[in-house]
Design a protein around this motif. Structure first.
Motif, short mmCIF file in Angstrom:
data_model
loop_
_atom_site.label_atom_id
_atom_site.label_comp_id
_atom_site.label_asym_id
_atom_site.label_seq_id
_atom_site.Cartn_x
_atom_site.Cartn_y
_atom_site.Cartn_z
N VAL A 90 -5.74 -5.60 2.74
CA VAL A 90 -4.31 -5.93 2.60
C VAL A 90 -3.87 -6.66 3.86
O VAL A 90 -4.07 -6.17 4.98
CB VAL A 90 -3.48 -4.66 2.40
CG1 VAL A 90 -1.98 -4.99 2.40
CG2 VAL A 90 -3.86 -3.98 1.08
N ASP B 122 0.86 -1.19 0.00
CA ASP B 122 0.00 0.00 0.00
C ASP B 122 0.89 1.24 0.00
O ASP B 122 1.47 1.60 1.03
CB ASP B 122 -0.91 -0.01 1.23
CG ASP B 122 -1.93 1.14 1.21
OD1 ASP B 122 -1.88 1.96 0.27
OD2 ASP B 122 -2.75 1.20 2.13
N ALA C 25 -7.43 -1.01 0.98
CA ALA C 25 -6.43 -1.03 2.05
C ALA C 25 -6.83 -1.93 3.21
O ALA C 25 -5.98 -2.58 3.83
CB ALA C 25 -6.18 0.39 2.55
N ARG D 237 -0.29 4.14 -0.55
CA ARG D 237 -1.20 5.26 -0.26
C ARG D 237 -1.47 6.11 -1.49
O ARG D 237 -1.54 7.34 -1.43
CB ARG D 237 -0.62 6.14 0.86
CG ARG D 237 -0.26 5.38 2.12
CD ARG D 237 -1.49 4.95 2.89
NE ARG D 237 -1.16 4.19 4.08
CZ ARG D 237 -2.05 3.73 4.95
NH1 ARG D 237 -3.33 3.94 4.74
NH2 ARG D 237 -1.67 3.03 6.00
N ALA E 8 -3.40 -2.74 -2.29
CA ALA E 8 -4.49 -1.88 -1.84
C ALA E 8 -5.28 -1.33 -3.01
O ALA E 8 -6.50 -1.12 -2.90
CB ALA E 8 -3.93 -0.73 -1.00
N ASP F 176 -0.11 -1.75 -6.35
CA ASP F 176 -0.02 -2.39 -5.04
C ASP F 176 -1.33 -3.10 -4.73
O ASP F 176 -2.34 -2.92 -5.43
CB ASP F 176 0.36 -1.40 -3.95
CG ASP F 176 -0.60 -0.22 -3.84
OD1 ASP F 176 -1.82 -0.42 -3.97
OD2 ASP F 176 -0.13 0.92 -3.61
#
Length: 278
Positions: A170, A148, A167, A150, A162, A160
């Motif tokens: 994960v 993640d 998220a 972000r 996420a 990723d």
């Protein structure tokens, strides 16, 4: 030993590390070469990619996991001719485990686990590890899984978990490290059983590597291979040769259409990426 080391059976979790491969190689020298021994962290600060590239991520954004693999069958180590398959077996296994968590994946030869749109979720790097116990070499396989970032992946070619499953879905990095280590070791052991007693390298038609072929999206694709010596080869990936080399059919000015085995180099899929596997 790092003061915050927290060992589990055959896996050492570090709060931070320079390189999990370097950490594991040092531990193998000190503690012995145990098949399945592993080191992992969610804060790797000096990781390595292929061709000495630096691989790094913000703390917690990615899982770095290195596993020592020296499989045996009936107490006999597999032939060194088969060791080059282990990074491909590991890549296919990571792809399968991420798919089981809802992230559709495929593998680009020789070592990238990609999302369906062609962005990288995980890279895999193998290093031969010599031992002094007389049982022959093994391989340390390092894996870097993007968890993640972000929404701010370090490069636009990366993705990723996420992004694909959210998220909240994960897994905790340490839990995922144990899951992937166990799955990779089990897959490599199945591969070893499948090639038991065979000393010569097998190619992609062998049943022991069927799981690799099922996940590999490179086969049947138009590709461009940038070779270690600086040359470039464009053609169609038609199969896997002995030891997992990539067989590329291409046209030459003097010999017509031929097949060349590519054993190393960066390979790009031409004309977009497609999903293969699940």
């Amino acid at each position: 030993m790092h003061p915050d080391d927290a060992p589990t059976p055959d896996l050492t979790w570090l709060d931070s590390a320079g390189s999990t491969q370097d950490e594991l190689l040092a531990r193998l020298d000190r503690e012995g070469h145990r098949h399945g021994a592993a080191v992992a962290t969610a804060d790797q600060r000096a990781g390595r990619g292929r061709h000495s590239r630096v691989w790094s991520a913000a703390p917690g954004a990615a899982l770095a996991l290195s596993v020592y693999l020296r499989p045996e069958s009936g107490g006999v180590p597999v032939s060194p001719a088969h060791l080059s398959w282990l990074s491909l077996v590991a890549s296919a296994t990571v792809a399968e485990r991420l798919a089981a968590r809802g992230v559709l994946t495929h593998v680009k030869w020789p070592n990238d686990v990609l999302a369906t749109d062609g962005r990288k979720l995980c890279g895999v790097l193998a290093t031969v590890a010599l031992s002094s116990d007389g049982k022959g070499p093994g391989v340390v396989v390092g894996m870097g899984v993007n968890l993640d970032h972000r929404g701010a992946a370090p490069v636009d070619t990366a993705s990723d978990l996420a992004e694909w499953i959210g998220a909240d879905a994960v897994p905790a990095p340490r839990d995922l490290a144990v899951e992937l280590r166990d799955a990779v070791v089990a897959a490599v052991d199945r591969f070893a059983a499948g090639v038991a007693g065979q000393t010569a390298a097998v190619d992609g038609r062998h049943p022991a590597v069927a799981a690799v072929a099922d996940r590999l999206s490179t086969l049947g694709r138009a590709v461009r291979a940038e070779l270690p010596g600086g040359g470039v080869l464009e053609g169609t990936a038609v199969g896997l040769g002995p030891g997992g080399t990539l067989r590329v059919k291409h046209v030459t000015p003097d010999r017509g259409t031929i097949e060349t085995e590519v054993s190393a180099g960066d390979v790009a899929h031409l004309r977009g990426d497609v999903h293969r596997g699940a």
